[in-house]
Design a protein around this motif. Sequence first.
Motif, PDB file in Angstrom:
ATOM      1  N   ILE A  48       0.593  -1.256  -0.010  1.00 59.05           N
ATOM      2  CA  ILE A  48      -0.143   0.387  -0.416  1.00 59.05           C
ATOM      3  C   ILE A  48       0.643   0.617   0.412  1.00 59.05           C
ATOM      4  CG2 ILE A  48      -1.430   1.399   1.205  1.00 59.05           C
ATOM      5  CD1 ILE A  48      -2.862  -1.030   2.246  1.00 59.05           C
ATOM      6  N   LEU A  49       0.771   1.738  -0.917  1.00 56.14           N
ATOM      7  CA  LEU A  49       1.492   3.129  -1.165  1.00 56.14           C
ATOM      8  C   LEU A  49       0.906   4.970  -1.253  1.00 56.14           C
ATOM      9  CD1 LEU A  49       3.805   1.918  -3.669  1.00 56.14           C
ATOM     10  CD2 LEU A  49       4.227   1.716  -1.842  1.00 56.14           C
ATOM     11  N   ASP A  50       1.432   5.248  -0.493  1.00 62.01           N
ATOM     12  CA  ASP A  50       0.506   6.881  -0.580  1.00 62.01           C
ATOM     13  C   ASP A  50       1.126   7.692  -1.105  1.00 62.01           C
ATOM     14  OD1 ASP A  50      -1.634   8.743   0.480  1.00 62.01           O
ATOM     15  OD2 ASP A  50      -1.123   8.604   2.461  1.00 62.01           O
ATOM     16  N   GLU A  51       0.756   8.131  -2.013  1.00 66.54           N
ATOM     17  CA  GLU A  51       1.428   9.202  -2.905  1.00 66.54           C
ATOM     18  C   GLU A  51       2.606   8.889  -2.763  1.00 66.54           C
ATOM     19  OE1 GLU A  51       0.176  13.293  -3.141  1.00 66.54           O
ATOM     20  OE2 GLU A  51      -2.030  12.299  -2.797  1.00 66.54           O
ATOM     21  N   PRO A  52       3.019   8.002  -3.478  1.00 59.66           N
ATOM     22  CA  PRO A  52       4.606   7.752  -3.714  1.00 59.66           C
ATOM     23  C   PRO A  52       5.438   8.101  -4.580  1.00 59.66           C
ATOM     24  CG  PRO A  52       3.524   5.206  -5.208  1.00 59.66           C
ATOM     25  CD  PRO A  52       2.738   6.544  -4.411  1.00 59.66           C
ATOM     26  N   THR A  53       5.095   9.385  -5.318  1.00 65.24           N
ATOM     27  CA  THR A  53       5.653  10.079  -6.501  1.00 65.24           C
ATOM     28  C   THR A  53       5.713  11.297  -6.443  1.00 65.24           C
ATOM     29  OG1 THR A  53       4.072   9.918  -8.384  1.00 65.24           O
ATOM     30  CG2 THR A  53       6.039   8.327  -8.341  1.00 65.24           C
ATOM     31  N   SER A  54       4.834  11.696  -5.153  1.00 65.44           N
ATOM     32  CA  SER A  54       4.627  13.288  -4.638  1.00 65.44           C
ATOM     33  C   SER A  54       6.019  13.910  -4.204  1.00 65.44           C
ATOM     34  CB  SER A  54       3.793  13.248  -3.500  1.00 65.44           C
ATOM     35  OG  SER A  54       4.084  12.982  -2.820  1.00 65.44           O
ATOM     36  N   GLY A  55       6.102  15.056  -5.243  1.00 62.11           N
ATOM     37  CA  GLY A  55       7.553  15.795  -4.781  1.00 62.11           C
ATOM     38  C   GLY A  55       8.359  15.394  -5.623  1.00 62.11           C
TER      39      GLY A  55
END
Lengths: 234, 312
Positions: free
Chosen positions: B155-162
């Motif tokens: 489960i990945l929460d916004e893995p690529t944000s920023g």
Amino acid sequence: MPQVLNIFKKEIRDYFISPIGYIVICIFLLVTGWFFFATFFIFSEANLRSFFNLLPLTFALVVPAVTMRLFAEELHTGSYEMLLTLPVRLTDVIVGKFLAGAAFVTIMLVPTLAYALSVTFIGELDWGPVIGGYLGAVLLGAAFSAVGVFASSLTRNQIVACIVGMVICFTLTLFDRMVFFFPGRIVEAFTYLAASYHFENISKGIIDSRDLLYFASVIFVSLYGANLVMQTKR
Amino acid sequence: MIHVEKLTKFYGDFCAVDKIDLEVSKGEITGLLGPNGAGKTTTLRMLTGYLEPTSGVIRIKGYSIDDNLLDIKKLIGYLPESAPLYHGMLVYDYLDYIGEIRGLETKKKMERIHQLADLCGLVGIMHKPIGELSKGLKQRVGLAHAMMEDPEILILDEPTSGLDPNQIVEIRDIIRSFGKEKTIILSTHILSEAEATCDRIVIIDRGRIVADGSTESLRKTHGQEKIINISLLKADFDTALRKLGAVEGVTRIENIDPPEPDKLRLKIVSDSADDMQEKIFACIKETDWVLVEFTQEVKSLENIFRELTKEA
């Protein structure tokens, strides 16, 4: 390996990685050392009584500073979310962190054995009260650590955690002296609630199950409180 | 694999997640999409057991989250938003600690750490404090953290944000390579990312699921309109409108702004299910117009997303 031990190992290592552990130890040794030797030669008695008499107050000041980061820091950085989604129970985390704090306080006491040793060079030291005193100090440190863990679970701000912890510890230390103007019966009841009263009993060298039970209850109630607080955060 | 029924979460009076039903099967990469504050993170946090649902049922591989929380935590690798790791620890020490907590034996743990270092590109930074790493590197350490026990569910929460575009591609590749045999749920508000990585997209808005399906099926159900853009020389608008408007299936013809001299640019909209390209080209061939541009516009996920989540 039980998870409590993993958490404990990580926390105790953190104490010695960051400078704060060493700073707290230094402050503790400076305060206790100065107060001990400042009056030691005036009384010319070969005992550690003045050291142990002041210990509840010093601990009330220092122990919350040791334990303040345990939960507050994790809540602040958000790493608490990582920790709690690993296969660990909340109780494992709380007990592990508490044990690390208590162990650090115990380690902090080790250098003060030098005071005892230096007294043996000057006069005849009665080791009974000294051993009792150290046992009491370890118990007192553990009880205050549990209070500190509770205070740390309340907030994500370490300073607030430290101050709340200090207030509770000071109250526990000075309870019996705060209520002297109440009727005798009430004073007696409050005296039983005071940590310093039980600490003095043990540091006289008398080990009574009532005193041991008192420290065990403080630890249990505090950790249970921390558990409740963390549960409501879910 | 993951079964969610009427999942609801209230923060005080505020309803963050409102009776969500979700079924995720093994091997699926599911993207949870939604504007900020739609309830993505709250949903993921409840799936991992970090937050307690106000009401509703979560079953993961048959385990209930109320009774077997510890078993569920063992199945799941979780990367919270912005990877909040212990900043004072070295990368190696951190992974070692996670391995211990995950209960790996010493030998297996060492193997796994080396494997993950290769997979996530951590080889050069194993002995750096986490606090000194850049955001992208931290995110990669977080991924290694989540994958430590080779979990069945990631489960990945916004893995690529920023992250910068290169890092995004790298992280995406890692997720893709991992997702072949695992079940992955990731949240994002970047549509192209969901499109590029996910087999299935679930769009959430104000705590409710508003769309659910593969990118293809989402386009089919929400993107009926087909748009063809053409540019013509030697043509005038009125004749073009008359001739092309007569083609079966065409609903609308518009001028494309800004107009160019000598060139007629048109947008032809149709709602027919058939391919319109052939018919329109046949129509143009009969005239003496010169065709210089002919493109079919695919209705982007972005438009669908905006339609579904715009303020009511």
